[in-house]
Scaffold this active site. Structure first.
Site, PDB file in Angstrom:
ATOM      1  N   ARG A  97      37.806  49.590  32.067  1.00  0.00           N
ATOM      2  CA  ARG A  97      38.184  49.245  33.137  1.00  0.00           C
ATOM      3  C   ARG A  97      39.105  50.206  33.853  1.00  0.00           C
ATOM      4  NH1 ARG A  97      42.649  45.027  35.204  1.00  0.00           N
ATOM      5  NH2 ARG A  97      42.392  45.340  37.253  1.00  0.00           N
ATOM      6  N   HIS A  99      43.893  48.830  43.179  1.00  0.00           N
ATOM      7  CA  HIS A  99      44.636  48.447  42.231  1.00  0.00           C
ATOM      8  C   HIS A  99      46.103  49.055  42.861  1.00  0.00           C
ATOM      9  CE1 HIS A  99      45.742  47.374  37.663  1.00  0.00           C
ATOM     10  NE2 HIS A  99      46.686  47.695  38.292  1.00  0.00           N
ATOM     11  N   GLU A 158      45.537  41.644  40.881  1.00  0.00           N
ATOM     12  CA  GLU A 158      46.689  40.855  41.168  1.00  0.00           C
ATOM     13  C   GLU A 158      47.277  40.867  42.511  1.00  0.00           C
ATOM     14  OE1 GLU A 158      48.242  41.654  36.484  1.00  0.00           O
ATOM     15  OE2 GLU A 158      49.472  42.456  38.258  1.00  0.00           O
TER      16      GLU A 158
END
Length: 458
Positions: free
Chosen positions: A85, A129, A174
């Site tokens: 990942r 990200h 997140e």
């Protein structure tokens, strides 16, 4: 306090098709921030502001993965993982966040994907990200709806180039942390301190997720998930004030990001009323069915009502929350701690997964642990082995209890730029000498390699 696990024992047997992997992110490892047409990111701008990064460093070089990716893929191959990942840097592909596509940026991910496939490793790209293109950030970033729309267009570009070779996708990483730490408290990029006025950033990230799912599927991509951070919330006492504070914290850090995706609704009508745009219509997009649900797990949080005295440091690396917030995270005593100060409680992972199955039932798709790891410095690798051993056993216990878990990704392959901490926290299975960039596998790397070989022999 539970007994420490014994990592000398073999791990329990996981299913033969269980996905084993490790995770990284572009902003933390790639470097080369001004090469081959890459645009500036919010983290580049944030790190350039004096005092933002604790050790005064920046991600301009990081671990130089951009130039050393072949060496890093060789480490992955030797480790024996089946999946990797990584994240695609939005400003490397679309430098201004929208408009002109940077072919050289896509070429890099082409080369990385081909190198992974040649090594027998499945590429698992995360499309976002935290490295928002700075041009978009200057226009409001995730506080404005346009960023969600630009994100979907970027997702379509990446899928158009890599979709013929990528079989598993992650939209966001997140969104809770970006909302809280980036827009709410100012501890991460973009450094805003909006407290509850940061909520539009949560909604627009979730909308961007749903729009990206649609864009990926329109390009023929499948096997799509999200990587949300979750952990159990424990009230400090059964007193009504403490349980109410813990419930609110849990709502804002867990349910606010899970329930729109899984159930198509926000967990609180009053909260939903604070969010921008046509919320009901947006929720239909946000709740596009997923093939799997990613969970990043690190620790539980002990929460009580605000108090003049006795409030310990908040979660998220010991950051003290402002006193005007209606909850106060406290220290969890009686457990070992990582060098980040986080309590090591593997059984809380079991608790989390079982509670998700009980809360969401058949609306919860198969789960993948998309991040789990720990920061230890110097000679702390024995602790890292114990951490991984304990959490894998806790994960297996949850599976025995009926939770469908299909994979586990360690954070992280390499020591790297750890956001506002700079280079002072080491999460890697592989040690990086930041002066020479030499990679040296740690004892935990060899432990995991041997554990995966034993699983393969089963």
């Amino acid at each position: 306090m539970t007994m420490a696990p014994n990592p000398s024992r073999s791990l329990p047997r996981f299913p033969r098709d269980f996905v084993w992997g490790v995770s990284t992110s572009a902003a933390q490892i790639e470097g080369a921030v001004a090469e081959d047409g890459r645009g500036r990111s919010a983290w580049d701008a944030f790190a350039a502001e004096p005092g933002r990064i604790k050790d005064g460093s920046d991600p301009r070089v990081a671990t130089d993965h951009y130039h050393r990716y072949r060496e890093d893929v060789a480490l992955l191959r030797e480790l024996g993982v089946g999946a990797y990942r990584f994240s695609v840097a939005w400003p490397r592909v679309v430098p201004d966040g929208g408009g002109t596509v940077n072919a050289a940026g896509l070429d890099f991910y082409d080369r990385l994907v081909d190198e992974l496939l040649a090594a027998g490793i499945a590429p698992v790209p995360t499309l976002f990200h935290w490295d928002t293109p700075q041009a978009l950030e200057e226009g409001g970033g995730w506080l404005v709806r346009e960023t969600a729309e630009r994100f979907a267009a970027y997702a379509e570009v990446v899928a158009g180039r890599l979709g013929d070779r990528v079989a598993r996708w992650i939209t966001l990483n997140e969104p809770a942390e970006l909302t809280l730490l980036g827009y709410g408290l100012g501890q991460h990029a973009p450094g805003r301190q909006l407290l509850f006025e940061a909520l539009p950033a949560a909604h627009h990230q979730l909308l961007g997720h749903g729009l990206a799912v649609q864009a990926l599927r329109a390009r023929g991509a499948g096997n799509i998930g999200i990587a949300n951070s979750h952990g159990p919330t424990w009230p400090v006492s059964p007193a009504e004030a403490d349980t109410a504070a813990a419930d609110l914290y849990d709502l804002l850090l867990n349910r606010l990001f899970a329930e729109p995706v899984l159930l198509g609704r926000y967990p609180d009508e009053e909260l939903a009323g604070l969010l921008p745009g046509p919320v009901a219509e947006d929720l239909r997009i946000i709740s596009e069915p997923l093939d799997w649900y990613g969970i990043n797990y690190y620790q539980p949080t002990l929460v009580g009502a605000p108090a003049a005295e006795g409030s310990g440091p908040a979660a998220f690396g010991g950051i003290q929350l402002p006193p005007e917030l209606p909850f106060a995270p406290r220290e969890i005593e009686g457990y070992p701690r990582t060098d980040f100060g986080w309590p090591v409680i593997p059984e809380a992972l079991t608790e989390l997964l079982v509670s998700f199955r009980e809360r969401y039932g058949d609306r919860l798709p198969p789960v993948v642990i998309t991040e789990n790891g720990c920061a230890y410095e110097g000679t702390g690798d024995a602790e890292r082995i114990t951490f991984l051993d304990g959490h894998l056993r806790a994960l297996h216990t949850a599976m025995e209890a009926g939770v469908e878990v299909r994979g586990y990704f360690v954070w992280s392959l390499l020591d790297n730029f750890e956001w506002a901490e700079g280079y002072a926290r080491r999460f890697g299975l592989v040690h990086v000498d930041y002066a020479t960039l030499e990679r040296t596998p740690k004892a935990s790397y060899h432990w995991l390699r041997d554990a995966l070989r034993e699983q393969a022999r089963g």
